[in-house]
Design a protein around this motif. Structure first.
Motif, PDB file in Angstrom:
ATOM      1  N   PRO A 194       0.703  -1.242   0.274  1.00  0.00           N
ATOM      2  CA  PRO A 194       0.070  -0.080   0.127  1.00  0.00           C
ATOM      3  C   PRO A 194       0.843   1.253   0.133  1.00  0.00           C
ATOM      4  CG  PRO A 194      -0.871  -1.397   1.623  1.00  0.00           C
ATOM      5  CD  PRO A 194       0.590  -2.025   1.135  1.00  0.00           C
ATOM      6  N   ASP A 195       2.194   1.171   0.628  1.00  0.00           N
ATOM      7  CA  ASP A 195       2.771   2.405   0.446  1.00  0.00           C
ATOM      8  C   ASP A 195       3.889   2.556  -0.681  1.00  0.00           C
ATOM      9  OD1 ASP A 195       1.836   2.821   3.009  1.00  0.00           O
ATOM     10  OD2 ASP A 195       3.279   1.845   4.011  1.00  0.00           O
ATOM     11  N   ALA A 196       3.790   1.647  -1.717  1.00  0.00           N
ATOM     12  CA  ALA A 196       4.306   1.882  -3.050  1.00  0.00           C
ATOM     13  C   ALA A 196       4.262   3.088  -3.518  1.00  0.00           C
ATOM     14  CB  ALA A 196       4.214   0.905  -3.832  1.00  0.00           C
ATOM     15  N   VAL A 197       5.446   3.711  -4.013  1.00  0.00           N
ATOM     16  CA  VAL A 197       5.414   4.967  -4.783  1.00  0.00           C
ATOM     17  C   VAL A 197       6.125   4.896  -6.057  1.00  0.00           C
ATOM     18  CG1 VAL A 197       4.995   6.479  -2.686  1.00  0.00           C
ATOM     19  CG2 VAL A 197       7.575   5.775  -3.486  1.00  0.00           C
ATOM     20  N   LEU A 198       5.675   5.611  -7.109  1.00  0.00           N
ATOM     21  CA  LEU A 198       6.347   5.934  -8.210  1.00  0.00           C
ATOM     22  C   LEU A 198       7.706   6.726  -8.226  1.00  0.00           C
ATOM     23  CD1 LEU A 198       6.157   5.426 -11.315  1.00  0.00           C
ATOM     24  CD2 LEU A 198       5.179   7.519 -11.545  1.00  0.00           C
ATOM     25  N   VAL A 199       8.786   6.334  -8.733  1.00  0.00           N
ATOM     26  CA  VAL A 199       9.892   6.955  -8.517  1.00  0.00           C
ATOM     27  C   VAL A 199      10.501   7.022  -9.957  1.00  0.00           C
ATOM     28  CG1 VAL A 199      10.741   6.176  -6.352  1.00  0.00           C
ATOM     29  CG2 VAL A 199      11.115   4.841  -8.015  1.00  0.00           C
ATOM     30  N   GLN A 200      11.464   8.008 -10.012  1.00  0.00           N
ATOM     31  CA  GLN A 200      11.983   8.554 -11.470  1.00  0.00           C
ATOM     32  C   GLN A 200      13.667   8.509 -11.214  1.00  0.00           C
ATOM     33  OE1 GLN A 200       9.874  11.636 -12.852  1.00  0.00           O
ATOM     34  NE2 GLN A 200      11.591  13.172 -11.843  1.00  0.00           N
ATOM     35  N   ARG A 201      14.241   8.216 -12.240  1.00  0.00           N
ATOM     36  CA  ARG A 201      15.786   8.871 -12.348  1.00  0.00           C
ATOM     37  C   ARG A 201      16.176   9.175 -13.738  1.00  0.00           C
ATOM     38  NH1 ARG A 201      18.226   2.684 -12.116  1.00  0.00           N
ATOM     39  NH2 ARG A 201      17.585   1.921 -14.149  1.00  0.00           N
ATOM     40  N   LYS A 202      17.096   9.889 -13.993  1.00  0.00           N
ATOM     41  CA  LYS A 202      17.812  10.433 -15.134  1.00  0.00           C
ATOM     42  C   LYS A 202      18.885   9.540 -15.620  1.00  0.00           C
ATOM     43  CE  LYS A 202      16.733  13.935 -17.353  1.00  0.00           C
ATOM     44  NZ  LYS A 202      15.604  14.363 -18.362  1.00  0.00           N
ATOM     45  N   VAL A 203      18.568   9.053 -16.779  1.00  0.00           N
ATOM     46  CA  VAL A 203      19.774   8.243 -17.284  1.00  0.00           C
ATOM     47  C   VAL A 203      20.527   8.616 -18.483  1.00  0.00           C
ATOM     48  CG1 VAL A 203      18.863   5.809 -16.307  1.00  0.00           C
ATOM     49  CG2 VAL A 203      18.110   6.711 -18.528  1.00  0.00           C
ATOM     50  N   THR A 204      21.585   8.475 -18.801  1.00  0.00           N
ATOM     51  CA  THR A 204      22.244   9.054 -19.942  1.00  0.00           C
ATOM     52  C   THR A 204      22.739   7.989 -20.677  1.00  0.00           C
ATOM     53  OG1 THR A 204      23.076  10.940 -18.722  1.00  0.00           O
ATOM     54  CG2 THR A 204      24.068  10.318 -20.877  1.00  0.00           C
ATOM     55  N   TYR A 205      22.435   7.895 -22.055  1.00  0.00           N
ATOM     56  CA  TYR A 205      22.710   6.870 -23.036  1.00  0.00           C
ATOM     57  C   TYR A 205      23.916   7.143 -23.887  1.00  0.00           C
ATOM     58  CZ  TYR A 205      18.177   5.038 -22.171  1.00  0.00           C
ATOM     59  OH  TYR A 205      17.114   4.498 -21.576  1.00  0.00           O
ATOM     60  N   GLY A 206      24.967   6.501 -24.089  1.00  0.00           N
ATOM     61  CA  GLY A 206      26.211   6.612 -24.445  1.00  0.00           C
ATOM     62  C   GLY A 206      26.439   5.661 -25.696  1.00  0.00           C
ATOM     63  N   GLU A 207      27.582   5.894 -26.432  1.00  0.00           N
ATOM     64  CA  GLU A 207      27.783   5.167 -27.526  1.00  0.00           C
ATOM     65  C   GLU A 207      28.138   3.604 -27.118  1.00  0.00           C
ATOM     66  OE1 GLU A 207      28.024   5.687 -30.816  1.00  0.00           O
ATOM     67  OE2 GLU A 207      26.957   7.785 -30.190  1.00  0.00           O
ATOM     68  N   TRP A 208      27.672   2.732 -28.010  1.00  0.00           N
ATOM     69  CA  TRP A 208      27.866   1.176 -27.582  1.00  0.00           C
ATOM     70  C   TRP A 208      29.342   1.047 -27.900  1.00  0.00           C
ATOM     71  CZ3 TRP A 208      24.687  -1.972 -25.308  1.00  0.00           C
ATOM     72  CH2 TRP A 208      23.230  -1.483 -25.424  1.00  0.00           C
ATOM     73  N   THR A 209      29.934   0.152 -26.943  1.00  0.00           N
ATOM     74  CA  THR A 209      31.392  -0.137 -26.883  1.00  0.00           C
ATOM     75  C   THR A 209      31.515  -1.547 -27.025  1.00  0.00           C
ATOM     76  OG1 THR A 209      31.784   0.100 -24.592  1.00  0.00           O
ATOM     77  CG2 THR A 209      32.099   2.030 -25.762  1.00  0.00           C
ATOM     78  N   ASP A 210      32.713  -2.131 -27.410  1.00  0.00           N
ATOM     79  CA  ASP A 210      32.908  -3.266 -27.542  1.00  0.00           C
ATOM     80  C   ASP A 210      33.138  -4.017 -26.184  1.00  0.00           C
ATOM     81  OD1 ASP A 210      33.909  -6.208 -28.141  1.00  0.00           O
ATOM     82  OD2 ASP A 210      35.457  -5.433 -29.671  1.00  0.00           O
ATOM     83  N   ALA A 211      32.330  -4.773 -25.963  1.00  0.00           N
ATOM     84  CA  ALA A 211      32.495  -5.392 -24.636  1.00  0.00           C
ATOM     85  C   ALA A 211      33.299  -6.884 -24.453  1.00  0.00           C
ATOM     86  CB  ALA A 211      31.048  -5.974 -24.135  1.00  0.00           C
ATOM     87  N   THR A 212      33.979  -7.229 -25.581  1.00  0.00           N
ATOM     88  CA  THR A 212      34.921  -8.256 -25.563  1.00  0.00           C
ATOM     89  C   THR A 212      36.309  -8.007 -25.069  1.00  0.00           C
ATOM     90  OG1 THR A 212      35.496  -7.824 -27.850  1.00  0.00           O
ATOM     91  CG2 THR A 212      33.665  -9.436 -27.415  1.00  0.00           C
ATOM     92  N   GLU A 213      36.524  -6.489 -25.236  1.00  0.00           N
ATOM     93  CA  GLU A 213      37.787  -6.105 -24.646  1.00  0.00           C
ATOM     94  C   GLU A 213      37.479  -5.574 -23.049  1.00  0.00           C
ATOM     95  OE1 GLU A 213      40.626  -6.114 -26.246  1.00  0.00           O
ATOM     96  OE2 GLU A 213      39.707  -7.266 -27.901  1.00  0.00           O
ATOM     97  N   PRO A 214      38.586  -6.022 -22.270  1.00  0.00           N
ATOM     98  CA  PRO A 214      38.275  -5.327 -20.911  1.00  0.00           C
ATOM     99  C   PRO A 214      38.656  -3.804 -20.890  1.00  0.00           C
ATOM    100  CG  PRO A 214      40.377  -6.669 -20.853  1.00  0.00           C
ATOM    101  CD  PRO A 214      39.837  -6.849 -22.601  1.00  0.00           C
ATOM    102  N   SER A 215      37.761  -3.308 -20.142  1.00  0.00           N
ATOM    103  CA  SER A 215      38.179  -1.741 -19.937  1.00  0.00           C
ATOM    104  C   SER A 215      38.872  -1.228 -19.094  1.00  0.00           C
ATOM    105  CB  SER A 215      36.397  -1.142 -19.895  1.00  0.00           C
ATOM    106  OG  SER A 215      35.805  -1.715 -18.787  1.00  0.00           O
TER     107      SER A 215
END
Length: 155
Positions: free
Chosen positions: A134-155
């Protein structure tokens, strides 16, 4: 016996009404398909990429939708690589930011599922979740999308 016949007649009339409604929906769909009226559709949340085992052999991305009418028939939007990129750029904010919504059910727990950027969908979820929390609330957050990068190489 008379009551039994009346009940059977009522059931038959109800079934006839249902068939008439279905026929009207199909006629409307046929008119839309043959005419110039656009078919209203809603995204069902599924995207099939070309590399997926069920993907399109021509290398197109399939955006899966459902007709927003009485037929609820499936609709596929096929996008080649150029159109996929163009549509993606139109759908995200130019600055790469978006607002995501979730449902907070405790001081630390936030439930996030469905289309997180769809406030209306999340508000509907909130109404359902309030049955349990009953006490649940709607929350929001700002997210930033960036360029996709190769995940096979360690960062």
């Amino acid at each position: 016996m008379k009551a039994s016949l009346e009940a059977r007649l009522t059931a038959a009339l109800n079934e006839l009404d249902a068939v008439k409604k279905e026929l009207a929906a199909l006629e409307t769909a046929a008119q839309q398909a043959n005419g110039t009226d656009p078919i209203p559709a809603r995204w069902d949340g599924t995207v099939i990429l070309p590399e997926h085992p069920n993907g399109d052999s021509d290398g197109q991305t399939i955006i899966c939708c459902i007709a927003d009418d009485d037929t609820k028939r499936p609709i596929g939007l096929f996008l080649d690589e150029d159109h996929r990129e163009a549509l993606g750029l139109l759908l995200v904010d130019r600055d790469g930011d978006a607002t995501e919504y979730g449902i907070r059910i405790s001081d630390v727990k936030v439930l996030a599922s469905g289309t997180l950027t769809d406030r209306s969908e999340q508000t509907q979820r909130l109404a359902r979740y309030r049955d349990s929390w009953p006490d649940a609330v709607l929350v929001q957050r700002k997210v930033t999308y960036g360029e996709w990068t190769d995940a096979t190489e360690p960062s």
